[in-house]
Design a protein around this motif. Structure first.
Motif, PDB file in Angstrom:
ATOM      1  N   ALA A   1      16.886   4.878 -51.184  1.00 53.77           N
ATOM      2  CA  ALA A   1      16.991   5.133 -52.622  1.00 53.77           C
ATOM      3  C   ALA A   1      15.848   4.497 -53.406  1.00 53.77           C
ATOM      4  O   ALA A   1      15.218   5.140 -54.249  1.00 53.77           O
ATOM      5  N   LEU A   2      15.562   3.222 -53.138  1.00 56.48           N
ATOM      6  CA  LEU A   2      14.508   2.539 -53.876  1.00 56.48           C
ATOM      7  C   LEU A   2      13.162   3.227 -53.655  1.00 56.48           C
ATOM      8  O   LEU A   2      12.410   3.478 -54.602  1.00 56.48           O
ATOM      9  N   ARG A   3      12.856   3.554 -52.410  1.00 52.47           N
ATOM     10  CA  ARG A   3      11.585   4.202 -52.111  1.00 52.47           C
ATOM     11  C   ARG A   3      11.506   5.577 -52.777  1.00 52.47           C
ATOM     12  O   ARG A   3      10.447   5.997 -53.232  1.00 52.47           O
ATOM     13  N   ALA A   4      12.652   6.260 -52.840  1.00 52.52           N
ATOM     14  CA  ALA A   4      12.676   7.575 -53.469  1.00 52.52           C
ATOM     15  C   ALA A   4      12.281   7.500 -54.935  1.00 52.52           C
ATOM     16  O   ALA A   4      11.497   8.318 -55.436  1.00 52.52           O
ATOM     17  N   PHE A   5      12.799   6.511 -55.644  1.00 51.82           N
ATOM     18  CA  PHE A   5      12.461   6.407 -57.062  1.00 51.82           C
ATOM     19  C   PHE A   5      11.057   5.846 -57.264  1.00 51.82           C
ATOM     20  O   PHE A   5      10.424   6.089 -58.287  1.00 51.82           O
ATOM     21  N   GLU A   6      10.547   5.133 -56.271  1.00 51.59           N
ATOM     22  CA  GLU A   6       9.159   4.674 -56.344  1.00 51.59           C
ATOM     23  C   GLU A   6       8.183   5.847 -56.293  1.00 51.59           C
ATOM     24  O   GLU A   6       7.056   5.742 -56.786  1.00 51.59           O
ATOM     25  N   VAL A   7       8.605   6.941 -55.672  1.00 48.70           N
ATOM     26  CA  VAL A   7       7.744   8.127 -55.628  1.00 48.70           C
ATOM     27  C   VAL A   7       8.111   9.120 -56.727  1.00 48.70           C
ATOM     28  O   VAL A   7       7.798  10.296 -56.656  1.00 48.70           O
ATOM     29  N   SER A   8       8.801   8.600 -57.746  1.00 52.85           N
ATOM     30  CA  SER A   8       9.101   9.387 -58.945  1.00 52.85           C
ATOM     31  C   SER A   8      10.088  10.519 -58.699  1.00 52.85           C
ATOM     32  O   SER A   8       9.997  11.586 -59.324  1.00 52.85           O
TER      33      SER A   8
ATOM     34  N   GLN B   1       2.725  19.653 -56.898  1.00 53.41           N
ATOM     35  CA  GLN B   1       3.609  18.530 -57.195  1.00 53.41           C
ATOM     36  C   GLN B   1       4.906  19.009 -57.849  1.00 53.41           C
ATOM     37  O   GLN B   1       5.029  19.046 -59.064  1.00 53.41           O
ATOM     38  N   PRO B   2       5.893  19.385 -57.057  1.00 51.93           N
ATOM     39  CA  PRO B   2       7.176  19.799 -57.617  1.00 51.93           C
ATOM     40  C   PRO B   2       8.003  18.590 -58.048  1.00 51.93           C
ATOM     41  O   PRO B   2       7.735  17.457 -57.626  1.00 51.93           O
ATOM     42  N   PHE B   3       8.989  18.828 -58.872  1.00 48.51           N
ATOM     43  CA  PHE B   3       9.992  17.795 -59.110  1.00 48.51           C
ATOM     44  C   PHE B   3      10.860  17.699 -57.849  1.00 48.51           C
ATOM     45  O   PHE B   3      11.085  18.710 -57.161  1.00 48.51           O
ATOM     46  N   VAL B   4      11.365  16.502 -57.580  1.00 55.09           N
ATOM     47  CA  VAL B   4      12.065  16.274 -56.319  1.00 55.09           C
ATOM     48  C   VAL B   4      13.429  15.629 -56.570  1.00 55.09           C
ATOM     49  O   VAL B   4      13.537  14.636 -57.301  1.00 55.09           O
ATOM     50  N   VAL B   5      14.447  16.215 -55.967  1.00 54.92           N
ATOM     51  CA  VAL B   5      15.770  15.590 -55.880  1.00 54.92           C
ATOM     52  C   VAL B   5      16.031  15.333 -54.404  1.00 54.92           C
ATOM     53  O   VAL B   5      16.132  16.281 -53.616  1.00 54.92           O
ATOM     54  N   PHE B   6      16.086  14.063 -54.023  1.00 57.39           N
ATOM     55  CA  PHE B   6      16.352  13.738 -52.629  1.00 57.39           C
ATOM     56  C   PHE B   6      17.831  13.922 -52.319  1.00 57.39           C
ATOM     57  O   PHE B   6      18.700  13.607 -53.142  1.00 57.39           O
ATOM     58  N   THR B   7      18.113  14.441 -51.133  1.00 57.95           N
ATOM     59  CA  THR B   7      19.492  14.614 -50.666  1.00 57.95           C
ATOM     60  C   THR B   7      19.569  14.024 -49.263  1.00 57.95           C
ATOM     61  O   THR B   7      18.907  14.512 -48.350  1.00 57.95           O
ATOM     62  N   THR B   8      20.364  12.994 -49.086  1.00 57.53           N
ATOM     63  CA  THR B   8      20.397  12.314 -47.792  1.00 57.53           C
ATOM     64  C   THR B   8      21.717  11.585 -47.585  1.00 57.53           C
ATOM     65  O   THR B   8      22.425  11.278 -48.554  1.00 57.53           O
TER      66      THR B   8
END
Length: 255
Positions: A88-95, A75-82
């Protein structure tokens, strides 16, 4: 204190930009890059990075599917890039720690890095996470949530085996042999745990040590003491023991 980062993006220019920006971050070491979802899963499980810069839309698996595959193991920390703000909302829902919308500049990227440094340091100070966290619902597998593919390892290679290609699973102490028509792979898992992850319409347990793929059964032949011989498409024969006769309904229901 340095942290290991993986860059995942199907566009080479995007990977290059992130790599360039990270040169100004001595605390972040880039340990690898991936250009599609499957490659990302393999790299995450092999390299076990602390941080992943993760694109959303990619070939083979999207960013959320990548997380679904690796979460039980790492379980790494994740920074989404897109380039798409719709996720965006779904990304923060997955922490996700941050969500970088392309094209982002160096200042915005540095803000994302600063935001993730504190939780990275806190995790490092704790030395280890006692238990893996449950997979957030937003990246959970689609209902009913059964395994569609199995990740197996051979020497230094990691790859997927489709559930539909698996003839049967056979337990031997702490290992399970995964039998397909052409190969046999070993995984480290309990048969009971694996059984709960398999679709009951496709797999059933026929003995204490064996789960069979129902689609690969040609016929059943009565044997002694209420047991059956199971003939598979490839000609192999298995035994369906009487302690698991109740599971015969799984086979008869397909007729």
């Amino acid at each position: 204190m340095s942290f290991r980062a993986l860059i995942v993006d199907d566009e080479q220019i995007s990977r290059r930009i992130i790599h360039t920006f990270l040169r100004d971050e001595p605390a972040i070491e880039v340990v690898g890059e991936a250009a599609n979802g499957t490659e990302a899963v393999l790299q995450i499980l092999q390299l076990r990075p602390d941080l992943v810069f993760l694109d959303v839309q990619m070939p083979e698996l999207d960013g959320f599917e990548v997380l679904r595959e690796v979460w039980p193991y790492h379980q790494p920390f994740v920074v989404f890039t897109t380039a798409y703000d719709a996720y965006a909302l779904r990304a923060f829902e997955v922490s996700a720690t941050d969500y970088l919308l392309k094209p982002f500049d160096r200042l915005r990227f540095q803000q994302a890095v600063e935001r993730v440094k504190k939780p990275l340091a806190q995790r490092r100070d704790a030395e280890a996470i006692p238990t893996l966290l449950p997979l957030p619902a937003a990246v959970g597998p689609p209902a009913p949530g059964f395994l569609q593919r199995l990740l197996v390892k051979e020497q230094r290679r990691l790859f997927f085996v489709k559930s539909a290609d698996i003839l049967y699973f056979e337990a031997d102490r702490n290992y399970i042999s995964v039998h397909t028509a052409v190969h046999t792979h070993l995984i480290y898992q309990s048969l009971t745990q694996l059984e709960s992850q398999l679709a009951p319409q496709d797999f059933t347990r026929i003995s204490r040590s064996c789960i069979v793929g129902l689609n690969h059964i040609v016929e059943l032949e009565t044997y002694f003491n209420g047991e059956y011989l199971v003939k598979l498409l490839n000609g192999e024969m298995l035994k369906w023991t009487r302690n698991y006769r109740a599971n015969l309904a799984s086979f008869h229901g397909r007729q």
